[in-house]
Design an enzyme around this catalytic site. Structure first.
Site, PDB file in Angstrom:
ATOM      1  CB  ILE A 105      -0.790  -0.537   1.190  1.00  0.00           C
ATOM      2  CG1 ILE A 105      -2.034  -1.614   1.449  1.00  0.00           C
ATOM      3  CG2 ILE A 105      -1.722   1.080   1.186  1.00  0.00           C
ATOM      4  CD1 ILE A 105      -3.054  -1.592   0.021  1.00  0.00           C
ATOM      5  CD  GLU A 145       3.809  -5.878  17.141  1.00  0.00           C
ATOM      6  OE1 GLU A 145       2.737  -5.519  17.212  1.00  0.00           O
ATOM      7  OE2 GLU A 145       4.632  -5.917  17.829  1.00  0.00           O
ATOM      8  CG  HIS A 149      -3.816  -9.135  13.045  1.00  0.00           C
ATOM      9  ND1 HIS A 149      -4.673  -9.631  13.607  1.00  0.00           N
ATOM     10  CD2 HIS A 149      -5.153  -8.786  12.545  1.00  0.00           C
ATOM     11  CE1 HIS A 149      -5.924 -10.190  14.290  1.00  0.00           C
ATOM     12  NE2 HIS A 149      -6.673  -8.598  12.834  1.00  0.00           N
ATOM     13  CE1 TYR A 151       0.155 -10.231   4.150  1.00  0.00           C
ATOM     14  CE2 TYR A 151       1.981 -10.244   5.618  1.00  0.00           C
ATOM     15  CZ  TYR A 151       0.778  -9.578   4.300  1.00  0.00           C
ATOM     16  OH  TYR A 151       1.640  -8.371   3.305  1.00  0.00           O
TER      17      TYR A 151
END
Length: 190
Positions: A105, A145, A149, A151
């Site tokens: 992104i 993190e 999370h 994935y």
């Protein structure tokens, strides 16, 4: 960073908040500005250390356009048709039926909006459904993190750790290898 509009509105894969379309050489201006030269926060999450010129970006796009072992999608917001990132199935091995996936992104202002989750699910569905892949893996840095999370929420499983894999701004970081198999994806998303 200035928001750029997508010139073409051709939806290859359609979601709720975003749609994906194939990267094309006509995207060079947008890609050179926002893609390969993304903001610092995005650069950290992707481990991108270089800054690229328009000419280098154009050579890169030309080289990947003829590479049959990958498919590059731009992630486009349905709200304003702006390009918010990219998701890529690469290293596609049709014999072993596996691939790698990566996502970026481009700007931090688009984090936490669900764009990445939706783009990953669309790209995984395409890889498993159209390329008949069996396994898709990725590498994520241990400090990401939020990415880990997402994935795991999608269904990726941790496979191992590549110690001190990334050197970025005077520090080493571990990379976590994760994968998802076709049946795991289908159980959760179809």
């Amino acid at each position: 960073m200035e928001k750029h509009k997508s010139i073409k509105i051709e939806k290859f894969l359609d979601g709720d908040k975003i749609y994906l379309r194939r990267l094309d050489i006509s995207d060079i201006e947008i890609y050179a500005d926002s893609g390969v030269n993304m903001d610092l926060e995005s650069r950290i999450f992707t481990g991108t250390v270089g800054v690229f010129t328009k000419s280098q970006s154009e050579k890169y796009i030309n080289s990947i356009m003829s590479d049959s072992s990958r498919i590059d999608f731009l992630i486009i917001s349905k709200e304003d048709n702006s390009i918010v990132g990219e998701v890529v199935l690469n290293d596609i091995n049709r014999n072993s039926r596996n691939s790698n996936i990566r996502i970026a992104i481009f700007e931090g202002e688009n984090f936490g909006k669900g764009y990445g989750t939706e783009a990953m699910i669309l790209a995984l569905d395409y890889g498993f459904g159209m390329f008949n892949l069996h396994r898709i893996d990725l590498t994520v840095y241990d400090f990401n993190e939020r990415g880990i999370h997402v994935y795991e929420k999608i269904g990726f499983k941790r496979e191992g750790v590549l110690r001190d894999y990334l050197y970025f701004n005077h520090n080493y970081y571990d990379a976590i290898v994760m994968s998802i198999l076709e049946d795991e994806f289908r159980e959760s998303h179809l």
